[in-house]
Every structure is written in C-alpha cells, then in structure tokens.
Scaffold this active site. Structure first.
Site, PDB file in Angstrom:
ATOM      1  N   GLN A 145      40.455 -25.789  61.316  1.00  0.00           N
ATOM      2  CA  GLN A 145      40.666 -24.455  60.769  1.00  0.00           C
ATOM      3  C   GLN A 145      41.464 -23.596  61.752  1.00  0.00           C
ATOM      4  O   GLN A 145      41.130 -23.516  62.924  1.00  0.00           O
ATOM      5  CB  GLN A 145      39.326 -23.787  60.461  1.00  0.00           C
ATOM      6  CG  GLN A 145      38.521 -24.483  59.378  1.00  0.00           C
ATOM      7  CD  GLN A 145      39.166 -24.387  58.009  1.00  0.00           C
ATOM      8  OE1 GLN A 145      40.044 -23.560  57.768  1.00  0.00           O
ATOM      9  NE2 GLN A 145      38.728 -25.233  57.085  1.00  0.00           N
ATOM     10  N   ASP A 198      35.274 -31.174  51.659  1.00  0.00           N
ATOM     11  CA  ASP A 198      36.329 -30.207  51.985  1.00  0.00           C
ATOM     12  C   ASP A 198      37.670 -30.898  51.750  1.00  0.00           C
ATOM     13  O   ASP A 198      38.334 -31.315  52.697  1.00  0.00           O
ATOM     14  CB  ASP A 198      36.183 -29.745  53.437  1.00  0.00           C
ATOM     15  CG  ASP A 198      37.169 -28.640  53.803  1.00  0.00           C
ATOM     16  OD1 ASP A 198      37.895 -28.170  52.905  1.00  0.00           O
ATOM     17  OD2 ASP A 198      37.223 -28.271  54.989  1.00  0.00           O
ATOM     18  N   CYS A 243      40.203 -24.884  49.193  1.00  0.00           N
ATOM     19  CA  CYS A 243      41.311 -23.984  49.543  1.00  0.00           C
ATOM     20  C   CYS A 243      42.212 -23.739  48.336  1.00  0.00           C
ATOM     21  O   CYS A 243      43.350 -23.291  48.490  1.00  0.00           O
ATOM     22  CB  CYS A 243      42.118 -24.548  50.712  1.00  0.00           C
ATOM     23  SG  CYS A 243      42.815 -26.185  50.412  1.00  0.00           S
TER      24      CYS A 243
END
Length: 373
Positions: free
Chosen positions: A207, A302, A329
């Site tokens: 990240q 993720d 995302c």
C-alpha cells in the site's frame, strides 16, 4: 462535434455523466449541476465520451486546482473541488455501484477513513521523456511532465530527489520507513504499519499511502476481532503478509496465498521479523489452490482491479467460510462479486471506505460478508 450538456452525477473512473437525447455522456473535470460545452471524442451505441471545452454555468463547489498540471496530467480527477466534496462523490459512487450492479442496498453505516490530500504516496512508477519526469496524460501514452516543484501526491523527499536528478528512462522510486530513497526493482525496503515491520522488494505490492496504511490494517484487524469464530484464516492475494501476519495472532491457523513468488519470499521473511501465530505461506493461483485445510472460518481477499474471477469465487465458497473480508480497489467489480456472494446467502454486514488515493478516481473498500442461516 460540440455538445451542450447539463452535468448530473459522478461515476467511477473520474468522469461525470449527463443525459441528452437518450444518450449517456461521460465528461471529466466537470461537476454536478454545471452546464458545459463538451467535444464528443467517441461514441458507442447510446454512450458518448467527451472532453470539456467550456464551463458555461459553474458549480458552487468548483475551486481553482492546487496543481497547474491538473487536467493535463492524468493522475488526478477531483482537484477542481474541495476534498470534502471529493469524498462525498466517492461514497456516492460506492452506494450507487452496489445498488445498480448488485441490486442491493447497504442499510448500515459506511465509515469514511481519510488523511492528508497531498504528499501521501511513498512509492510510484515514474515516466521519463526527454529527461523530464512525469505521469501519463489521461487515457494516453503521452507523458506530461511534473510541475516545477514535483507532483503534489508524492512524498516531499521523492519530489526533491526527482527534481534534483537527471534521468533517461522510466524508473520506480520509494521512500521507506527509515526515510531512505530507494530505486531499482530488486532493492529492499523496510516498511512499518502499526506495530508491524515489513521487508519487501520495490517490485512487491505494498500500500502506497504512507498516512493510511496503518488505518487500513487496523480496520481489517478490528473487523476480524468482531468475528466470533476465529479458528482458521485464508488470505488470498496476501502480498508480503500485510494482513495475514497481524491476523495470524487472532487465528489458530493462517494460510497466505499469492501468485507472485517474490511476494511470498518477502512474506516468509516478514514472518521472522514479527510476532506471529501458526502461519504458513504458499505461492499459487487463487483459482487453483488446494490447501491442507479444507474449511476456513474466515477468508480475506485483496484482488486487483478486475476483482475475483468466477472460479475464485466458487473456490472461496467451497471452503464454506462463515466470514469473508473483501478488500477492493474497484467498486464496480466489488459490487458484482458481492452479488454472487449474496446469491449464496452471504450478507454484507460491514463496509468501510478508505480513501487511499486522494485527488484521484481510485476508491478502496473494506467489507465483511457473513453467511446467513
């Protein structure tokens, strides 16, 4: 062809839509309730994509962008309005995606987690043309050079390095938790998130928002702590162990899986750098994994922007998890996947919007889906 449009609302991707003559028009760098002139660039069935030519009637939310390259560089989408309005746009997009794509309404509270709007990026891929550094223009392979003082999204130390250097090819750059500038894909960085330490290669996924990565990690940790059954955990797309290492302290058995062998190599190293529970890592495709544990009380995933493949969704459901923590995302693919889980009797019970990329169109979500009886 120039078209006069009345702008209605934001959509994912940094554009805003309007409707004229049964055609949906997509226009960037405008705001709801504005009347504008836009040039039609392309059409497809009853959809048209346009570029802004002139704002006829301005919204009261329009401001002068802090960056002189805004609308030339493709990096940012919302600097023509204040940050609070940007956050409200993104939250609106989340709920509308869920309703339009999944056919669902979330009745609970969607908590917003945000931080500084500028200088938050601790790493980036930099494009170079004629010795100048920059990012691509919107929907283009043409490089727009940075302003004189650098990109407002990048960490100040990265900007200083770029502005003082001479470059002849594209490169990746990062500043780590020890305040070191790192270039070169095989270079090793030391990152911090909360009480946890992560060693990684510059090429490994991590990240990039230096102010919010701890907030994101804590959001996932706190979500897991509310789960009653914390027996076994499967972390799909585990990267360098960002979630699985902290969560292993809550579970009796944790398995992290990632398709990138370099990520797994870093994850194994990070296991030795941190206090962990019974934790294992495995390199492999989400769709094809065959773990020694056949059921998991919790699965966390993720995935990239494309979301979960149908095979991966079926694989997750085959493990019969009571809880599925979905980090996404892309609200469009997230909503699509939530619908598939809803069809298998999973209810969306927690939802968090974490603005990991202020100024840009990107939207990050943490959600919890729980199996109903």
């Amino acid at each position: 062809m120039i078209k006069k449009l009345k702008i209605q609302k934001p959509v994912f991707g940094g554009e805003f839509i309007s409707f004229e003559d049964e055609i949906t028009y997509f226009t960037p760098y405008v705001l709801p309730d504005e009347t504008v002139e836009a040039e039609i660039l392309s059409t497809r069935k009853k959809t048209a994509f346009t570029s802004l030519k002139k704002v006829i009637t301005e919204s009261g939310s329009r401001i002068s962008p802090d960056c002189e390259k805004f609308s030339k560089c493709g990096g940012c989408s919302y600097l023509h309005t204040d940050y609070g309005t940007e956050l409200s746009f993104k939250k609106q997009i989340i709920f509308e995606s869920l309703e339009r794509i999944a056919g669902l309404k979330f009745e609970g509270e969607c908590e917003t987690v945000s931080g500084p709007r500028y200088n938050y990026r601790s790493h980036a891929g930099i494009k170079v043309i004629n010795g100048k550094c920059g990012f691509y223009r919107r929907q283009s392979n043409t490089v727009e050079s940075f302003p004189e003082k650098g990109c407002m999204l990048l960490n100040e130390k990265i900007n200083e390095y770029i502005m003082q250097g001479t470059f002849n090819k594209d490169f990746k750059i990062a500043v780590d938790s020890e305040n070191r500038i790192i270039t070169g894909n095989d270079s090793t960085l030391i990152e911090k998130a909360g009480e946890f330490t992560f060693s990684r290669r510059l090429d490994d996924f991590f990240q990039s928002n230096m102010y919010l990565r701890t907030e994101m990690l804590n959001t996932v940790i706190n979500t897991a702590s509310e789960i009653h059954n914390r027996e076994t955990l499967l972390d799909l797309g585990c990267g360098t162990g960002f979630f699985s290492i902290p969560l292993s302290l809550q579970y009796n058995y944790t398995l992290g899986v990632d398709i990138q062998k370099s990520n797994i190599k870093s994850a194994v190293k990070n296991k030795s750098l941190n206090k962990t529970g019974k934790l294992f890592f495995e390199a492999g495709d989400m769709e094809l994994i065959n773990p020694p544990v056949r059921t998991f009380s919790t699965v966390i995933a993720d995935p990239p922007r494309a979301g979960l493949s149908r095979k991966t969704t079926e694989k997750i459901i085959s493990f019969n998890p009571e809880n599925f923590i979905y980090v996404s995302c892309n609200p469009s693919t997230w909503a699509r996947d939530v619908r598939l889980f809803a069809d298998r009797k999973y209810a969306l019970t927690r939802l968090y919007f974490i603005d990991m990329f202020p100024g840009t169109h990107h939207i990050e979500l943490v959600s919890l889906l729980q199996k109903t009886k």
